[in-house]
Design an enzyme around this catalytic site. Sequence first.
Site, PDB file in Angstrom:
ATOM      1  N   PRO A 153       1.105  -0.507   0.452  1.00  5.03           N
ATOM      2  CA  PRO A 153      -0.187  -0.131  -0.159  1.00  5.03           C
ATOM      3  C   PRO A 153       0.550   1.237   0.266  1.00  5.03           C
ATOM      4  O   PRO A 153       1.498   1.275   1.013  1.00  5.03           O
ATOM      5  CB  PRO A 153      -0.596   0.053   1.197  1.00  5.03           C
ATOM      6  CG  PRO A 153       0.022  -1.224   2.258  1.00  5.03           C
ATOM      7  CD  PRO A 153       0.957  -1.465   1.322  1.00  5.03           C
ATOM      8  N   CYS A 275       3.367   3.310   9.172  1.00  2.00           N
ATOM      9  CA  CYS A 275       3.648   4.094   8.538  1.00  2.00           C
ATOM     10  C   CYS A 275       4.152   5.070   9.302  1.00  2.00           C
ATOM     11  O   CYS A 275       3.579   5.859  10.657  1.00  2.00           O
ATOM     12  CB  CYS A 275       2.015   4.549   7.795  1.00  2.00           C
ATOM     13  SG  CYS A 275       3.226   6.759   7.138  1.00  2.00           S
ATOM     14  N   LYS A 317      -0.677  -4.879   9.169  1.00  2.00           N
ATOM     15  CA  LYS A 317       1.147  -4.358   8.210  1.00  2.00           C
ATOM     16  C   LYS A 317       1.820  -3.571   9.019  1.00  2.00           C
ATOM     17  O   LYS A 317       1.227  -2.696   9.652  1.00  2.00           O
ATOM     18  CB  LYS A 317       0.896  -3.546   6.908  1.00  2.00           C
ATOM     19  CG  LYS A 317       2.115  -3.278   6.393  1.00  2.00           C
ATOM     20  CD  LYS A 317       2.395  -2.589   4.905  1.00  2.00           C
ATOM     21  CE  LYS A 317       3.099  -2.407   4.413  1.00  2.00           C
ATOM     22  NZ  LYS A 317       4.350  -1.688   4.712  1.00  2.00           N
ATOM     23  N   HIS A 367       7.928  -4.805   7.411  1.00  2.00           N
ATOM     24  CA  HIS A 367       8.402  -4.035   6.958  1.00  2.00           C
ATOM     25  C   HIS A 367      10.278  -4.032   7.650  1.00  2.00           C
ATOM     26  O   HIS A 367       9.825  -4.254   8.764  1.00  2.00           O
ATOM     27  CB  HIS A 367       8.149  -2.732   6.463  1.00  2.00           C
ATOM     28  CG  HIS A 367       9.675  -1.811   5.408  1.00  2.00           C
ATOM     29  ND1 HIS A 367       8.892  -0.851   4.919  1.00  2.00           N
ATOM     30  CD2 HIS A 367      10.228  -2.239   5.689  1.00  2.00           C
ATOM     31  CE1 HIS A 367       9.316  -0.673   4.112  1.00  2.00           C
ATOM     32  NE2 HIS A 367      10.733  -0.944   4.460  1.00  2.00           N
ATOM     33  N   ASN A 408       8.636  -7.300   3.841  1.00  2.00           N
ATOM     34  CA  ASN A 408       8.394  -5.787   2.749  1.00  2.00           C
ATOM     35  C   ASN A 408       9.781  -5.630   3.186  1.00  2.00           C
ATOM     36  O   ASN A 408      10.089  -5.778   4.297  1.00  2.00           O
ATOM     37  CB  ASN A 408       7.006  -5.260   3.606  1.00  2.00           C
ATOM     38  CG  ASN A 408       7.157  -3.624   2.469  1.00  2.00           C
ATOM     39  OD1 ASN A 408       6.637  -3.128   3.047  1.00  2.00           O
ATOM     40  ND2 ASN A 408       7.661  -4.147   1.417  1.00  2.00           N
ATOM     41  N   GLY A 409      10.073  -4.744   2.022  1.00  2.10           N
ATOM     42  CA  GLY A 409      11.142  -3.495   2.552  1.00  2.10           C
ATOM     43  C   GLY A 409      12.885  -4.079   1.367  1.00  2.10           C
ATOM     44  O   GLY A 409      12.974  -5.374   1.445  1.00  2.10           O
ATOM     45  N   GLY A 410      12.933  -3.603   0.545  1.00  2.00           N
ATOM     46  CA  GLY A 410      14.506  -3.745  -0.324  1.00  2.00           C
ATOM     47  C   GLY A 410      14.273  -4.691  -1.026  1.00  2.00           C
ATOM     48  O   GLY A 410      15.741  -4.977  -1.480  1.00  2.00           O
ATOM     49  N   GLY A 433       6.521  -2.865  -3.300  1.00  2.00           N
ATOM     50  CA  GLY A 433       6.239  -1.764  -3.306  1.00  2.00           C
ATOM     51  C   GLY A 433       6.882  -0.316  -4.721  1.00  2.00           C
ATOM     52  O   GLY A 433       6.297   0.172  -5.712  1.00  2.00           O
TER      53      GLY A 433
END
Length: 657
Positions: A153, A275, A317, A367, A408-410, A433
Amino acid sequence: FFVKLLFSLSFVQRQPIILSSGVLVGAMGRHVCRKLFLIASIINLVSKSTCVATTVDHYSAVTTSGRSLTSFPCTQPYAFVVGSDNRHKYPYNYRRRWQRKMPVPSTSLPRTLCGSGSRIHEGNENSSEFNSAAHRAAKNDVLRKHSRLALAPMMEYTDRHFRAMVRLVSGRTLLHTEMVAADDLVMASNGKSGGRGRESVKNTKRNIASPHVQQLLGQSATIPEGPSVLQLGGNDASQLFQAAKTYHEYSQLQLSTASSHSRCEYTALNLNCGCPSPAVSGKKRFGAALMKDPAHVTKLVRAIHDGVDGRLPITVKCRIGLHDADIKPFSREVYEGTRSSQEEYEELRKFVEIVASDGIATDFQIHARIAVLGGTISPADNRKIPPLKYEYVRRLAREFPELNFVMNGGIHSLAQAREELQVDDSLAGVMVGRAFVADPWGFATADEVLYGDVHDGLDNNLDQQPRNRREVLQAYGRHADHEERHAEPAQIRRSLVAACAHLFAGEANSKQFRMDLDELAGRPERLEREAKAQAWSSAGGSKASSLASAFSCAPLVSAGGWDDMQAVDDARPSWDEDELPLSELIVDAACRHFGDEVLDRSRRESYEKKIWEEDEARRRRAKGDPVLFVGGDSGKIDNGEKVSGGVVDGWFNKGLN
């Protein structure tokens, strides 16, 4: 006594038996899990009955091994729910849901015995609770099957137009919407007079079919969105309950009216706990700030669950942890010296254990960076500066096998996503993302590479998808034309065009293509400004003279009165009769800048080209040679000089089998 009762039922009545532990989280949960499977194994060995032990939420109808209870021919099963129910601890009225029935495929009624001493219930399979549980189990199954690759998202990116584009690129990727703030959705459903909280809107006339609600929740009417998740943001349980209820009512309205303008059917709802933006986690105190209070997150998850009447899975998340810069400024030295890796992991583990303790949230998208709060670094730097710690997510997946974790991430490419999933099989999937936005066609073979789909000539999902980027643009053009017929082009075209701007990333002339799209995006606004300027002139003078009269305190009304002023506000551009629809304009722009070789290149050929480019870039780095930038027009190397050949030319000379 309980074990003796089980044996008596299995020997005398020879009925199928289902053991469910409810929620299995933490050491006690794993202990109960081992006991249940031991009892089930003994009963299956010494009797002729069928005993099934399930270790997930006792109304999800899915076993730990992933085998659905629908595969067992249970005609009139006994469902034993072991353990007490703690739903009475929460502020809402859950007494009517004190004991849920396990959705078992049966023509007769399932009977439930509670090991905690509650009374026996006789449930109606047509009841709302039974149907909600069955619906949730079906959605849960879809969620698990499509979690190998997920679109993250992203605010101002993953709107319904970009999700429609991604769905044309990959039919199996799990899509996530941009975050929808709960208070915005509640206000949209209540009009301008909407208040805060569930109690404040009881006597307010709600309008769940308002255009604003459609804008927040709507999906493409021409491209089925498929597996997708609606992300909600907020820190007030009553607001999130009302927001989830608004979605539920709006989706039911869309189904009942069979509207051709938009659709609204999501696979699951997601709570944003990751976030780090100051506007979200600072002023409004949700997003990553929610990780400070995992017990409160559990209540928020419960509120969303009740808002949709238990019909959808609820996912969370989050990040791997927090660093509050208001207490201590963030730096790499401060971060590494504040606490050990083990302490940081234990905090994350405690967060997951508490949030999952209610049995509702069983899927987590994590993340693998901390979130730095306090506004000392930007949201963009929050995605880059804190170090990635994939090992935390993998360790959680191993320690909580009853839960599902998406990392998630990278992750910047499909090849990297495949490599991360091949490390071990504990992860349910990976989430991508910015890389999806920068190069959506780079994930065109995700269905084949990650999900194992193949072109078999049958009428399957892969064979129904567009075969190349020309067909993708043609299919997306139908969506764009439909959207412009139901909305003002000046208000919607920029977002429509932005969704396909990077479809040709890495190809020669991709920058010129984006410039042409930018001109197409601004054309309706320019024509509208010209129409209003002409209306100003016909209303009794130029805009400049009207402004001058305003500064001299003269009335800002033309000779024609307020009717002429209203005509200026209502002025719309007179479209040329020869103006092509947006779909044809986009395809024409692509044909001007790319040849048939690029437009008609298949998914597999594009993937092999991408892999070859990455291998060539690694080889050049190893030799110390300049490496071409990936995603540019061609010709630029690290020192900015022009070259005549390079990675792309080498791939064309190499050829494909």
